[in-house]
Design a protein around this motif. Sequence first.
Motif, PDB file in Angstrom:
ATOM      1  N   VAL A   1       0.561  -1.030   0.067  1.00  0.00           N
ATOM      2  CA  VAL A   1       0.067  -0.047  -0.108  1.00  0.00           C
ATOM      3  C   VAL A   1       1.031   1.416  -0.146  1.00  0.00           C
ATOM      4  N   GLY A   2       0.733   2.291  -0.481  1.00  0.00           N
ATOM      5  CA  GLY A   2       1.086   3.713  -1.148  1.00  0.00           C
ATOM      6  C   GLY A   2       1.169   4.102   0.013  1.00  0.00           C
ATOM      7  N   THR A   3       2.028   5.734   0.477  1.00  0.00           N
ATOM      8  CA  THR A   3       1.837   6.059   1.724  1.00  0.00           C
ATOM      9  C   THR A   3       1.581   8.005   1.094  1.00  0.00           C
ATOM     10  N   GLY A   4       1.095   8.564   2.034  1.00  0.00           N
ATOM     11  CA  GLY A   4       1.861   9.913   1.582  1.00  0.00           C
ATOM     12  C   GLY A   4       3.111  10.326   1.586  1.00  0.00           C
ATOM     13  N   SER A   5       3.955   9.948   1.678  1.00  0.00           N
ATOM     14  CA  SER A   5       5.471  10.384   1.995  1.00  0.00           C
ATOM     15  C   SER A   5       6.265  10.117   0.804  1.00  0.00           C
ATOM     16  N   GLY A   6       5.263   9.685   0.056  1.00  0.00           N
ATOM     17  CA  GLY A   6       6.887   8.930  -0.829  1.00  0.00           C
ATOM     18  C   GLY A   6       7.007   7.267  -1.071  1.00  0.00           C
ATOM     19  N   ALA A   7       6.638   6.552  -0.059  1.00  0.00           N
ATOM     20  CA  ALA A   7       7.519   5.074   0.484  1.00  0.00           C
ATOM     21  C   ALA A   7       5.607   4.665   0.745  1.00  0.00           C
ATOM     22  N   VAL A   8       6.030   3.381  -0.105  1.00  0.00           N
ATOM     23  CA  VAL A   8       5.055   2.207   0.346  1.00  0.00           C
ATOM     24  C   VAL A   8       4.856   1.676   1.810  1.00  0.00           C
ATOM     25  N   LEU A   9       4.070   0.746   2.110  1.00  0.00           N
ATOM     26  CA  LEU A   9       4.244   0.024   2.821  1.00  0.00           C
ATOM     27  C   LEU A   9       3.938  -1.812   2.222  1.00  0.00           C
ATOM     28  N   ALA A  10       4.947  -2.692   2.958  1.00  0.00           N
ATOM     29  CA  ALA A  10       5.317  -3.786   2.205  1.00  0.00           C
ATOM     30  C   ALA A  10       4.798  -5.044   3.410  1.00  0.00           C
ATOM     31  N   TRP A  11       3.695  -6.304   3.344  1.00  0.00           N
ATOM     32  CA  TRP A  11       3.957  -6.655   4.227  1.00  0.00           C
ATOM     33  C   TRP A  11       3.045  -8.003   3.954  1.00  0.00           C
ATOM     34  N   ASN A  12       3.488  -9.071   5.021  1.00  0.00           N
ATOM     35  CA  ASN A  12       3.109 -10.685   4.813  1.00  0.00           C
ATOM     36  C   ASN A  12       2.985 -10.971   6.442  1.00  0.00           C
ATOM     37  N   PRO A  13       2.481 -12.310   6.421  1.00  0.00           N
ATOM     38  CA  PRO A  13       2.106 -12.723   7.758  1.00  0.00           C
ATOM     39  C   PRO A  13       3.137 -12.496   9.049  1.00  0.00           C
ATOM     40  N   GLN A  14       3.911 -12.738   8.752  1.00  0.00           N
ATOM     41  CA  GLN A  14       5.696 -12.189   9.690  1.00  0.00           C
ATOM     42  C   GLN A  14       6.769 -11.073   9.478  1.00  0.00           C
ATOM     43  N   THR A  15       6.931 -10.018   8.141  1.00  0.00           N
ATOM     44  CA  THR A  15       7.124  -9.340   8.742  1.00  0.00           C
ATOM     45  C   THR A  15       6.382  -8.409   7.822  1.00  0.00           C
ATOM     46  N   ALA A  16       6.720  -7.203   8.020  1.00  0.00           N
ATOM     47  CA  ALA A  16       6.545  -5.885   7.572  1.00  0.00           C
ATOM     48  C   ALA A  16       7.247  -4.709   7.742  1.00  0.00           C
ATOM     49  N   ALA A  17       6.915  -3.932   6.686  1.00  0.00           N
ATOM     50  CA  ALA A  17       8.576  -2.754   6.218  1.00  0.00           C
ATOM     51  C   ALA A  17       8.231  -1.534   5.617  1.00  0.00           C
ATOM     52  N   LEU A  18       8.563  -0.386   5.885  1.00  0.00           N
ATOM     53  CA  LEU A  18       8.171   0.672   4.853  1.00  0.00           C
ATOM     54  C   LEU A  18       9.201   1.104   4.244  1.00  0.00           C
ATOM     55  N   VAL A  19       9.190   0.842   2.782  1.00  0.00           N
ATOM     56  CA  VAL A  19      10.299   1.188   2.026  1.00  0.00           C
ATOM     57  C   VAL A  19      10.348   2.662   1.324  1.00  0.00           C
ATOM     58  N   ARG A  20      10.857   3.287   0.668  1.00  0.00           N
ATOM     59  CA  ARG A  20      10.982   4.307  -0.292  1.00  0.00           C
ATOM     60  C   ARG A  20      11.015   3.381  -1.216  1.00  0.00           C
TER      61      ARG A  20
END
Length: 487
Positions: free
Chosen positions: A379-398
């Motif tokens: 999913v996209g964010t309002g800061s030029g980054a994207v939030l990615a996730w699966n059942p074990q891990t989540a990350a915020l990535v530019r």
Amino acid sequence: MSDLDRELRQAIKAGVDRSLEGWTFTPAMRQAVLERIAAEKEPAATPDPPRRQSLRPVYWVTAAAAALILAVNLLPDRPGDLSGGSAPEAASTAITDRSGSSELRIMAAPGAGGELNLQTADAQSKSGETAPPEAPGAFTATMAPVEPVKLVLSLDELKTKSGSDDPARGDTGGTAGAPPVMTMSVQPTMVDLTPLQDGKVAVLNSMALQVVDQAGNVLAEEPVAPEPTALADGPAGEPAVVSGNVVSRFRADGQPAGSLELDKAPARVAVAADRVAVADASGVKVYAGDVQVHVLDGLQAEAIALAEDGSLAVLTGMPRPRLQVYSSSLALMMEQDVEADGSALAFLAGGSRVAAGRQVYDRSGAHVWSFPFAPDEIVGTGSGAVLAWNPQTAALVRAETGETLWLAEAAGGTILRATAALDNDLAAVVVGDDGSAGVWVIDAAGTWRHAEPLDAIPVDVAVTGDHLHILLTGGLEVRSLRDESDP
């Protein structure tokens, strides 16, 4: 003195003169600088090239920079000001060389970034080569990769520390929020929640779509029939409600924007502006309003996505997925096999890139960067980054560079859902286990803005502005993320 030594001294003097250009010195200061340089130990003249290795390499490479620092050191009370404030301030970072008997601090030239590569200069001097003096600020920055902030989302620890005042853990005390949103005499079943671009939130229940503000106050409400099963949202946050074989589009203010009746209930839906893409066993169809504009018969889509300009991405063919990207006129722009490492599919960076599983490509098909793990949702964010996730891990990535800002792993539970704000850099992650759950709100720096245990697994969560929305079976609850110490 040999001709070679004389040429080297002339090069040093020329470098010193260039380094002093644009700076204002008093006569006494200039004389002190020149005397200090003249006092430097002169290298012994010798025709034997191998003995050049015994000379201090920093002397030859950094004489001009040393002259600048010596002048600065003449003013201990104001080290950045050479003449009553008329000279620019030197950068705050420095490199320290201890190869000689005294310490030499080489400051970056005013307005220049990066650092001097002393190892390269040392190697050149030891090999007998003399590099030509470089213009101030012309050196190359050498930056080490920045490690992402790593977090552990432990549900057991969150339960234990609930009510703690530990600032490193954020607010876990259960902040007061607005009461659940109840506007009907019969309590509806809660279905979905999604943030909107203007800071509002769309709440879908079994009877209506509600648009609420950050505090949870209902601003608009539209009945939905038949009973909705899902809420899709486009790149601009526009919601679309799926009710059986009917897809109803809404504007961000909650007002109806059109309805599309299909032959059967779609398996997958993507929306963007006035376009709707649907996929089922027969293929993929694209509609503009309620008019079918494109059809891809027989294409078995595992995932579909629409960009703001109407481009379509389709992921097909498990276990060897194939990515296809079509323009708004259905011209095939890209088609290639991709790795079977995650089921996520999304347009990034305003639609200029597309993520398929772990890999990110530009529209020509060139690989750009990779996620640090295989995501199931992006999913996209309002800061030029994207939030990615699966059942074990989540990350915020530019989205532009692929730089991972933070990486969070679930401990003793499973990540059930994650969402990102459209108006800031906040993200919320829900971890659940055995009927209980916890929710964490994390900013781009990897700091917990809020964390609390929940007695039940929420239907959904959303973040907008400085509020966290939690959709429970009983209704919507809101938490303020504002620091009470702020004015």
